[in-house]
Design an enzyme around this catalytic site. Structure first.
Site, mmCIF file in Angstrom:
data_model
loop_
_atom_site.group_PDB
_atom_site.id
_atom_site.type_symbol
_atom_site.label_atom_id
_atom_site.label_comp_id
_atom_site.label_asym_id
_atom_site.label_seq_id
_atom_site.Cartn_x
_atom_site.Cartn_y
_atom_site.Cartn_z
ATOM 1 C CB SER A 41 -0.907 0.010 1.234
ATOM 2 O OG SER A 41 -0.112 -0.079 2.421
ATOM 3 N N GLY A 42 2.023 1.167 -0.584
ATOM 4 C CA GLY A 42 2.831 2.370 -0.754
ATOM 5 C C GLY A 42 2.307 3.205 -1.902
ATOM 6 C CD1 TRP A 44 4.459 -0.023 -8.614
ATOM 7 C CD2 TRP A 44 3.134 1.550 -9.476
ATOM 8 N NE1 TRP A 44 4.153 -0.399 -9.903
ATOM 9 C CE2 TRP A 44 3.332 0.556 -10.455
ATOM 10 C CE3 TRP A 44 2.318 2.646 -9.787
ATOM 11 C CZ2 TRP A 44 2.755 0.607 -11.724
ATOM 12 C CZ3 TRP A 44 1.737 2.695 -11.057
ATOM 13 C CH2 TRP A 44 1.960 1.690 -12.002
ATOM 14 C CB ALA A 184 3.133 5.856 -8.397
ATOM 15 C CE LYS A 244 12.011 0.863 -13.456
ATOM 16 N NZ LYS A 244 10.911 1.777 -13.236
ATOM 17 N NE ARG A 309 8.910 5.797 -4.710
ATOM 18 C CZ ARG A 309 8.315 4.653 -4.426
ATOM 19 N NH1 ARG A 309 9.043 3.604 -4.092
ATOM 20 N NH2 ARG A 309 7.007 4.545 -4.486
ATOM 21 C CG ASN A 310 15.606 4.438 -8.237
ATOM 22 O OD1 ASN A 310 16.196 3.790 -7.379
ATOM 23 N ND2 ASN A 310 14.402 4.085 -8.688
ATOM 24 C CD GLN A 338 12.636 -1.515 -4.174
ATOM 25 O OE1 GLN A 338 12.640 -2.712 -4.375
ATOM 26 N NE2 GLN A 338 12.754 -1.010 -2.956
#
EC number: 1.1.1.8
Length: 389
Positions: A41-42, A44, A184, A244, A309-310, A338
Site C-alpha cells: 500500500s505504498g 505504487w 505512480a 532501469k 525516486r532513484n 529500489q
C-alpha cells in the site's frame, strides 16, 4: 545496416504494430467471478490497487467487487492508517489527495487479505518479499495466480532469480509481472500512460472462464487512462524493470553534478546496452524486442531516468555528499529507492560469476554508492563499454 534500411525496418515494425487487431477487450466472463487482492500500500501499491478496484467494480461478470489491500499498519497522528483509508478513502501518507474507490478495503492482516484470492498482486519493496511469502505459505488457494509489480532480483548461492519465479518457487502458484513507463503520481491522477503485463499461461490452465489468462489480466489492469499490453516475456520486462533503476541512479549522479542532458543521455545509452546484455547472458529466454517495443523497456528507462525516486535520491547524493541510505530517509517519506539495493544485488551476482568488467556502468554505480568512489570518475569508468551486437 544503412540508415535507410534501419528507417524502413522501423517503419515496418510500427506499421505492423498499428495493424494488429486487439481482441483482448471483448466480453470476457467467468463461471465464478475472481477475487483480487493487492499486497502492498505504498505509493505504487495504492495506485495499482486503485486501478484494479475500479475495474472489479465495473465488471461483476468477471471479478468480485471488493478488493482487499494489505497495509503494513502504522499510526498517523494516533489513528491507524487502515482506518483512515477505509473512512476517508485516501492513503494520506503514501498517496495523498487521491480519492480511492469505496470497494477498495485496507486490511492490516496479510493472511485474511490473501487467503481467498484468485489473483494476488504483489507491490511491495522487494527486500520485504521473502518475509511476506513465508507468512503466506500454505495459507492461500493452491490454484491462485499472481502478478508481481516489484522491481529487483532475488540473489542467492545458486544465482540470480526473477522475483516472479521466486514467488512461484515459494508459493507454488503461477506468477507474472507488470512493469512500464509508469510514475505512480501520474497514473494515480489518471494522466494517460501505458504499461506491460507479462504472463505465461501455466500447464495446469483450467480453461477460459475458469482460470486467469491474458484476456482476464487485460480486463483487470486496463483503464481508459492506463493502457495495457499483455505478452508472455516475463523475464524481459522483469529485467528491464529492475535494472532501469540502477541506470537512473547514474542519471541522478550526473544531474546532481550539473553535467546536463547530454551526460544523462549517455548514461541511458550505456545502460540500455548493459540491460540487454544482462538479459542475453543470464536469462536467454528473454526477448530482445521487449526492450525496444514495450512500455516496460526503453520507454520505462527514459521515464525513470527523467524523474522518480532513484533520480531524486542520486541527485541529492551528488549535491550533498550524503549516503544513499541517508538521503532515502531524508526525502522519501518512508518509501524506498529500489535502485540502491538492486545495484548491490547485481554487483554481488556479477562479482560471484566473474562478470563485473563486462558491466562497467552497473559496477560504477555500485562503487560510487557503496565504495565512496568519486562521482566525477563515472565517465572514465564506463568508457570501455562493449557494444551489444
Amino acid at each position: 545496416m544503412a540508415a535507410t534500411d534501419r528507417l524502413n525496418q522501423t517503419s515496418d515494425i510500427l506499421s505492423h504494430s498499428m495493424k494488429k487487431t486487439d481482441t483482448s477487450m471483448s466480453i470476457v466472463t467467468a463461471e465464478n467471478p475472481y477475487k483480487v487482492a493487492v499486497v502492498g500500500s505504498g505509493n505504487w501499491g495504492t495506485t495499482i490497487a486503485k486501478v484494479v478496484a475500479e475495474n472489479t467494480k465495473e465488471k461483476p461478470e468477471l471479478f468480485q467487487g471488493r478488493v482487499d489491500m494489505w497495509v503494513f499498519e502504522e499510526q498517523i497522528d494516533g489513528t491507524p492508517l487502515t482506518q483512515i483509508i477505509n473512512t476517508k478513502h485516501q492513503n494520506v501518507k503514501y498517496l495523498p489527495n487521491i480519492d480511492l474507490p469505496g470497494n477498495l478495503v485496507a486490511n492490516p492482516d496479510l493472511i485474511s487479505t490473501t487467503k481467498d484470492a484468485d489473483v494476488i498482486v504483489f507491490n511491495v519493496p522487494h527486500q520485504f518479499l521473502g518475509r511476506i511469502v513465508s507468512q503466506m505459505k500454505g495459507q492461500i488457494k493452491p490454484d491462485a495466480r499472481a502478478i508481481s509489480c516489484l522491481k529487483g532480483f532475488e540473489v542467492g548461492p545458486k544465482g540470480v532469480q526473477l522475483l516472479s519465479d521466486y514467488v512461484t518457487q515459494e508459493l507454488g502458484i503461477q506468477c507474472g509481472a507488470l512493469s512500464g513507463a509508469n510514475l505512480a503520481p501520474e497514473v494515480a491522477k489518471e494522466h494517460w500512460s501505458e504499461t506491460t503485463v507479462a504472463y505465461q499461461v501455466p500447464d495446469d490452465f483450467k480453461g477460459e472462464g475458469k482460470d486467469i489468462d491474458h484476456r482476464v489480466l487485460k480486463q483487470l489492469f486496463h483503464r481508459p487512462y492506463f493502457h495495457v499490453n499483455v505478452i508472455d516475456d516475463v523475464a524481459g520486462i522483469s529485467i528491464a524493470g529492475a535494472l532501469k533503476n540502477v541506470v537512473a541512479l547514474g542519471c541522478g549522479f550526473v544531474t546532481g553534478l550539473g553535467w546536463g542532458n547530454n551526460a544523462a543521455a549517455a548514461i541511458q545509452r550505456v545502460g540500455l546496452g548493459e540491460i540487454i546484455k544482462f538479459g542475453r547472458m543470464f536469462f536467454p529466454e528473454s526477448k530482445v524486442e521487449t526492450y525496444y517495443q514495450e512500455s516496460a523497456g526503453v520507454a520505462d528507462l527514459i521515464t525513470t531516468c527523467s524523474g522518480g525516486r532513484n533520480v531524486r535520491v542520486a541527485t541529492e547524493m551528488a549535491k550533498t555528499g550524503k549516503s544513499g541510505e541517508q538521503v532515502e530517509k531524508d526525502i522519501l517519506n518512508g518509501q524506498s529507492a529500489q535502485g540502491l539495493i538492486t545495484a548491490k544485488e547485481v554487483h554481488q551476482w556479477l562479482e560471484s560469476s566473474g562478470h563485473t568488467e563486462e558491466y562497467p556502468l552497473f559496477e560504477a554505480v555500485y562503487q560510487i554508492t557503496y565504495e565512496n568512489v568519486p562521482m566525477k570518475e563515472l565517465p572514465s569508468m564506463i568508457e570501455e563499454l562493449d557494444i551489444v551486437e
